[in-house]
Design a protein around this motif. Structure first.
Motif, PDB file in Angstrom:
ATOM      1  N   THR A   1     -42.318  -8.835  33.072  1.00 60.11           N
ATOM      2  CA  THR A   1     -41.587  -7.842  32.279  1.00 60.11           C
ATOM      3  C   THR A   1     -40.586  -8.512  31.353  1.00 60.11           C
ATOM      4  O   THR A   1     -40.476  -8.155  30.166  1.00 60.11           O
TER       5      THR A   1
ATOM      6  N   GLU B   1     -32.974   0.008  26.584  1.00 61.84           N
ATOM      7  CA  GLU B   1     -33.460  -0.576  25.330  1.00 61.84           C
ATOM      8  C   GLU B   1     -32.419  -1.524  24.740  1.00 61.84           C
ATOM      9  O   GLU B   1     -32.206  -1.573  23.521  1.00 61.84           O
TER      10      GLU B   1
ATOM     11  N   ALA C   1     -36.097  -1.709  35.641  1.00 61.55           N
ATOM     12  CA  ALA C   1     -36.534  -0.491  34.955  1.00 61.55           C
ATOM     13  C   ALA C   1     -35.365   0.192  34.260  1.00 61.55           C
ATOM     14  O   ALA C   1     -35.500   0.729  33.158  1.00 61.55           O
TER      15      ALA C   1
ATOM     16  N   ALA D   1     -40.839   3.341  32.358  1.00 64.70           N
ATOM     17  CA  ALA D   1     -40.173   2.129  32.829  1.00 64.70           C
ATOM     18  C   ALA D   1     -40.556   1.827  34.276  1.00 64.70           C
ATOM     19  O   ALA D   1     -40.822   0.672  34.636  1.00 64.70           O
TER      20      ALA D   1
ATOM     21  N   LEU E   1     -40.295  -8.566  27.248  1.00 52.59           N
ATOM     22  CA  LEU E   1     -39.078  -8.167  26.536  1.00 52.59           C
ATOM     23  C   LEU E   1     -38.668  -9.240  25.529  1.00 52.59           C
ATOM     24  O   LEU E   1     -38.221  -8.934  24.423  1.00 52.59           O
TER      25      LEU E   1
ATOM     26  N   LEU F   1     -34.843  -1.402  31.082  1.00 54.22           N
ATOM     27  CA  LEU F   1     -35.866  -1.018  30.116  1.00 54.22           C
ATOM     28  C   LEU F   1     -35.500   0.263  29.378  1.00 54.22           C
ATOM     29  O   LEU F   1     -35.651   0.360  28.160  1.00 54.22           O
TER      30      LEU F   1
END
Length: 241
Positions: A175, A151, A145, A117, A179, A148
């Motif tokens: 990022t 999840e 991060a 991440a 996603l 990330l």
């Protein structure tokens, strides 16, 4: 899918949000826009049951309180203590706690997720630094991060681009777009009107109540902006069409 049903918030008998009602279908990156005091941050906090409110938020058919494992939330940086003695990698690892047992120690694969991440947001080389050593943009990347490693299917971000450098902003948006491609639904409280058409699939224009909501190219219009911001609106030349 997010369903917001008649969400209202009052502070000291002053109505901050008035019966907000809408449905957000994902995957999407949706911008929440409006003037200061419009209730943008209040909306996120009410949806997440951080503050008292009336109304309900449904996430994938269930009350949002039963779906907390699907949600990542990053509040405004101004509300976070930068001086808390924690390393960057430890800060990111906090996103793993909802998925491990109480008192369970992290395994090598968990720290690998953290490293991955940090690598995605360009912060791996800072893993062992204290968060107090970071710039505002670097710290915001660390918070992304952390999302990330969670999840989460739903990511709520409150003013993530305030006071950060252009490099960090670009990395964060890249990022977030990735996603979205993975099926995530992302809500962002935002203030910079010049980047709305570049950043968001949908926009919610809010001023204590919903002024307009929908696809950006149909909703981010001069008339809707005037209705939202009133006399405080300063339009760029390319928005005066």
């Amino acid at each position: 899918m997010i369903e917001i049903k008649n969400l209202s918030v009052s502070y000291h008998n002053v109505l901050a949000l008035d019966a907000v009602q809408l449905t957000i279908q994902g995957p999407t990156i949706t911008g929440i826009l409006g003037p200061n005091g419009a209730g943008k941050s209040t909306l996120l906090k009410a949806m997440l049951h951080i503050i008292d409110h009336e109304g309900q938020t449904i996430l994938d058919g269930k009350d949002i309180r039963k779906q907390r494992g699907k949600i990542a939330y990053v509040e405004q940086k101004a509300a976070i203590d930068f001086n808390f003695p924690i390393k960057v990698k430890e800060c990111v690892s906090l996103g793993l706690y909802p998925k491990i047992s109480l008192f369970q120690r992290f395994k090598e694969q968990d720290w690998s997720k953290v490293a991955r991440a940090l690598e995605i947001v360009g912060m791996l080389e800072y893993a062992d630094k204290q968060i107090s050593e970071l710039s505002g943009g670097q710290f915001q990347r660390v918070l992304i991060a952390r999302c990330l490693v969670q999840e989460a299917d739903y990511i709520f971000l409150d003013e993530p681009f305030v006071g950060i450098d252009s490099v960090s902003e670009t990395i964060i948006m890249t990022t977030l777009r990735n996603l979205k491609k993975l099926g995530k639904t992302i809500l962002i409280v935002h203030h910079d009107l010049s980047k709305v058409t570049t950043y968001f699939d949908q926009v919610l224009l809010l001023n204590r109540q919903v002024v307009a909501f929908g696809e950006t190219d149909q909703t981010f219009t001069k008339d809707h902006l005037k209705a939202t911001y009133g006399d405080h609106l300063i339009l760029m030349e390319d928005k005066k069409k």
